[in-house]
Design an enzyme around this catalytic site. Structure first.
Site: not given
Ligand SMILES: *Cc1c(COP(=O)(O)O)cnc(C)c1O
Length: 382
Positions: A98, A172, A197
């Site tokens: 990301y 993640d 998300k």
């Molecule tokens: C959006 C995202 C992040 C960062 O998260 P935020 O809530 O925007 O700070 C980290 N990893 C992935 C895979 C993401 O899609």
């Protein structure tokens, strides 16, 4: 409890004072004490807040952990993990991260003396080869953003722990969610989410999550959350908790619609390549089938026409897919990685891994799939 029950009841209690079925929004910074130090478990909301605690218990439950932590954003959750390390320590991670994670690693923590090795994590030996005596953390993202590469979580964790059991492995899990894969069950130490998300699921909040099993690691992370202070607020905690209650139903439809969109694009004459782990010709399809219960709602693809204008024409022409940052909400979104999510990545690095002018990333939402496909079809004809 099975997963579909956990998303609704996991770690939850009815509110004690009134029996409220939903944990209320405890919009308070502080709590009355009857005598100095005599309180009811809550002192100050940076340390703990009942709405946030209910959400953190839900995080722990759905990821099969023991403790969960809610942060102000996904990135602040990652920041908290890096604060476990000290100058001189090394991190091995993917070369297809990301964009914001890459930016944090290279532009913030590198200058505080951490060293990052970026490797292709679809091959486990690339990770083990990059490990040195200074390695303290392996940071994985799978499926990756935006290329949907898959790392073999179990094999990597085993290989890393074989080399040095003290190295932490973090995943993640934003793209897959625990509906599709549960890294803690595969030996991973820390699961991280951008709850912005799929966990939140309605594009109405920004939040991060960490989940662990180990009690000592939980203590350290709670200390960092309390001492650095990047907590999620009670209103956002309430919204995320509400979102999680439908995670299983939403994910089921995201997967169905994602598959249908991937199949449609895969047959289209203007499309060069589709990146979706559910497709049999995806290079990591086998690992994806082993470690995921389905393939999710994220689909990336490249147009045959590599001119930037061709991608822009497509992105400006959709009417149901909204051109916007983010993903994982009920509504379908489109994204142009090179100008949006991955603009902070140097061109040379991008091209090396295949993030080209014509690469488009779709977050396939919960609308009627017929409408979604019709929208893509008309935009591809423009
Ligand atoms: C959006 C995202 C992040 C960062 O998260 P935020 O809530 O925007 O700070 C980290 N990893 C992935 C895979 C993401 O899609």
């Amino acid at each position: 409890m099975k997963f579909n029950t956990k998303v609704i009841h996991g770690g939850q209690q009815h509110e004690k004072a009134t029996g409220a079925v939903m944990t209320p929004i405890f919009q308070t910074s502080t709590y009355a004490q009857s005598s100095p130090g005599a309180h009811k478990g809550f002192e100050y909301s940076r340390g703990a807040n009942p709405t946030r605690s209910a959400l953190e218990n839900a995080f722990a439950s759905i990821e099969n952990g023991t403790r969960g932590f809610a942060f102000a954003s996904g990135l602040s959750a990652i920041d908290a993990v890096l604060r476990l390390l000290k100058p001189g320590d090394e991190v091995v991670t993917g070369n297809d991260l990301y964009g914001g994670t890459y930016r944090m690693f290279t532009r913030l923590f590198q200058k505080y003396g951490l060293k990052f090795h970026f490797v292709d994590i679809t091959k486990t030996e690339n990770i083990t080869n990059a490990i040195s005596a200074k390695t303290k953390l392996v940071w994985l993202e799978t499926p990756t953003n935006p290329l949907m590469n898959i790392a073999d979580i179990e094999a990597i964790t085993k290989a890393v722990k074989n080399k040095d059991a003290a190295i932490l492995v973090a995943v993640d899990n934003t793209f897959a969610t625990p509906y599709l894969q549960r890294p803690l069950d595969m030996g991973v130490d820390i699961v991280m989410h951008s709850a912005t998300k799929y966990l939140g699921g309605h594009s109405d909040l920004v939040m991060g999550a960490l989940i662990v099993k180990d009690e000592n690691l939980a203590k350290e992370l709670h200390f960092i959350q309390f001492a650095a202070g990047a907590i999620a607020g009670p209103m956002d905690a309430f919204l995320a908790l509400r979102g999680i209650k439908t995670l299983h139903v939403r994910m089921q439809r995201h997967c169905e619609n994602g598959r249908a969109v991937a199949d449609f694009l895969n047959k289209h004459s203007k499309v060069e390549k589709v990146y979706y782990p559910g497709l049999e010709d995806h290079p990591n399809h086998e690992i994806a089938s082993k470690q995921m219960d389905d393939y999710g709602g994220m689909v990336s693809f490249r147009l045959k026409n590599e001119k930037r204008e061709a991608a822009l024409r497509f992105l400006e022409s959709t009417t149901i897919f909204t051109l916007a940052e983010s993903l994982g909400g009920v509504e379908s979104l489109s994204n142009h990685p090179i100008t949006m999510t991955h603009a902070s990545m140097p061109e040379e690095e991008r091209l090396k891994i295949g993030i080209t002018n014509s690469l488009i990333r779709l977050s396939v939402g919960l609308e009627s799939v017929d409408d979604l496909i019709a929208d893509l079809e008309q935009a591809l004809e423009k």
